[in-house]
Design an enzyme around this catalytic site. Sequence first.
Site, PDB file in Angstrom:
ATOM      1  N   GLU A 117       6.521 -29.510 -36.666  1.00  0.00           N
ATOM      2  CA  GLU A 117       7.490 -28.744 -37.462  1.00  0.00           C
ATOM      3  C   GLU A 117       7.822 -29.399 -38.802  1.00  0.00           C
ATOM      4  O   GLU A 117       8.987 -29.593 -39.141  1.00  0.00           O
ATOM      5  CB  GLU A 117       8.776 -28.506 -36.643  1.00  0.00           C
ATOM      6  CG  GLU A 117       8.493 -27.779 -35.339  1.00  0.00           C
ATOM      7  CD  GLU A 117       9.748 -27.396 -34.565  1.00  0.00           C
ATOM      8  OE1 GLU A 117      10.850 -27.805 -34.964  1.00  0.00           O
ATOM      9  OE2 GLU A 117       9.617 -26.679 -33.554  1.00  0.00           O
ATOM     10  N   ASN A 157       1.222 -29.706 -35.544  1.00  0.00           N
ATOM     11  CA  ASN A 157       1.802 -28.693 -34.655  1.00  0.00           C
ATOM     12  C   ASN A 157       2.977 -27.983 -35.343  1.00  0.00           C
ATOM     13  O   ASN A 157       3.843 -28.633 -35.933  1.00  0.00           O
ATOM     14  CB  ASN A 157       2.319 -29.398 -33.381  1.00  0.00           C
ATOM     15  CG  ASN A 157       2.574 -28.445 -32.236  1.00  0.00           C
ATOM     16  OD1 ASN A 157       1.716 -27.610 -31.922  1.00  0.00           O
ATOM     17  ND2 ASN A 157       3.736 -28.548 -31.606  1.00  0.00           N
ATOM     18  N   HIS A 210       5.868 -19.660 -29.580  1.00  0.00           N
ATOM     19  CA  HIS A 210       7.055 -19.136 -28.899  1.00  0.00           C
ATOM     20  C   HIS A 210       7.173 -17.683 -29.378  1.00  0.00           C
ATOM     21  O   HIS A 210       7.732 -17.416 -30.444  1.00  0.00           O
ATOM     22  CB  HIS A 210       8.298 -19.938 -29.287  1.00  0.00           C
ATOM     23  CG  HIS A 210       8.197 -21.388 -28.894  1.00  0.00           C
ATOM     24  ND1 HIS A 210       8.172 -21.785 -27.580  1.00  0.00           N
ATOM     25  CD2 HIS A 210       8.097 -22.520 -29.628  1.00  0.00           C
ATOM     26  CE1 HIS A 210       8.074 -23.115 -27.523  1.00  0.00           C
ATOM     27  NE2 HIS A 210       8.020 -23.584 -28.755  1.00  0.00           N
ATOM     28  N   GLU A 236       2.718 -24.376 -27.055  1.00  0.00           N
ATOM     29  CA  GLU A 236       4.057 -24.239 -26.436  1.00  0.00           C
ATOM     30  C   GLU A 236       4.341 -22.786 -26.072  1.00  0.00           C
ATOM     31  O   GLU A 236       5.454 -22.288 -26.266  1.00  0.00           O
ATOM     32  CB  GLU A 236       5.151 -24.762 -27.390  1.00  0.00           C
ATOM     33  CG  GLU A 236       4.940 -26.178 -27.859  1.00  0.00           C
ATOM     34  CD  GLU A 236       6.073 -26.739 -28.716  1.00  0.00           C
ATOM     35  OE1 GLU A 236       7.171 -26.154 -28.722  1.00  0.00           O
ATOM     36  OE2 GLU A 236       5.848 -27.762 -29.373  1.00  0.00           O
ATOM     37  N   ASP A 255       5.399 -19.348 -24.803  1.00  0.00           N
ATOM     38  CA  ASP A 255       6.355 -18.665 -23.921  1.00  0.00           C
ATOM     39  C   ASP A 255       6.819 -17.400 -24.635  1.00  0.00           C
ATOM     40  O   ASP A 255       6.437 -17.166 -25.785  1.00  0.00           O
ATOM     41  CB  ASP A 255       7.535 -19.567 -23.491  1.00  0.00           C
ATOM     42  CG  ASP A 255       8.265 -20.257 -24.634  1.00  0.00           C
ATOM     43  OD1 ASP A 255       8.158 -19.785 -25.791  1.00  0.00           O
ATOM     44  OD2 ASP A 255       8.961 -21.259 -24.377  1.00  0.00           O
TER      45      ASP A 255
END
Length: 338
Positions: free
Chosen positions: A134, A179, A219, A249, A251
């Site tokens: 990030e 990432n 996400h 990651e 979801d």
Amino acid sequence: MVALAAGIAPARAARRPIPVGSAAEIGAFRGDARYRAALKRYCDVVVPMNDLKWQALRHERARFDFSGADEIVAFAEANGQALRGHTLLWGEALPPWVKEMTTRAEAERELVNHIEVVVDRYKGRIATWDVVNEVIRYDPTEGGPWRDTIWQRLLGPEHVEIAFRTAARTDPKARLVLNDFHFEEPEPGAVARRKVALDICRRLKDKGIPIHGLGMQAHLYAEKAIDVDGLQRFMRDLDGLGLDVEITELDVIDWKMPADAALRDRHAAARVSTFLDAIVAAKRPRAIVTWGLSDRYSWVGETFPRKDDAKARPLPLDADYRPKPMLAVLERYRRGTG
Ligand code: XIL
């Protein structure tokens, strides 16, 4: 045997399986045998969810606490699972002393030392590192490409180079990944984020600093569209730079969906399928990792609270470890039939 339509079966059979896995949260890992059993059963890859973050490792400035990370690493090794390391540099999950640093020299010394110690400890065992996490501003169309963090404030854009150089020097065989999140939507902010990610990767490559892949957190917001064309262009651009992609990651954030559980589960599986199909059609990811396995434990419910009191359903297993439709989508790729 039922004859399969000519052409379809051989093409499908020829697909390579993609390693699939999950992040492991230490509290659930220690306290819940069903959680450990699910990690063992469904994962080719395991990621310590929080235990390699500075907050866990560097709670005290003077010593490293590897207790949580070591437990999860040992579990994965015992089960023959690959490991991803998350993460060597992030603007969040920092102990107070890191945020109190004031000089460039101090920040550089601490960052380099941290990466050397952590990467060296798991050298040859953690194959892939999210070197930086990030570092891109939420919306780069407002205020430039970089996220405002202690690292950016004290070191400027060079914080990314320092991190990659140090990781590469410490474990020359490790796969090094940048990432970040919010790449998959059609909004101008997401389009700008893709461009910034490519610019950062290109600059590292031009300077001869090793970078092997881009990690897409993914996400996914249940209520937002996936930019299939934009994603596929992004994959081709990464290809052009000689970079891999991995989903790190995954979801589904279902805070704005109606409460009906079956409907939410179907919708989440469809979102994940649309997203993965778009990527895989353009470029095969090195891995697909979900941010947890069971709806029993997820950051989504806390971070994206619903207006009703229905529990968030972001993951491939429900709160009682029953497979949801999302699991079937992941297993398709895991078997190589996706
Ligand atoms: C989250 C964890 O899932 C939580 O348990 C923790 O309290 C906060 O961090 N992006 C990231 C992850 O890169 O490290 C975050 O993980 C979720 C968002």
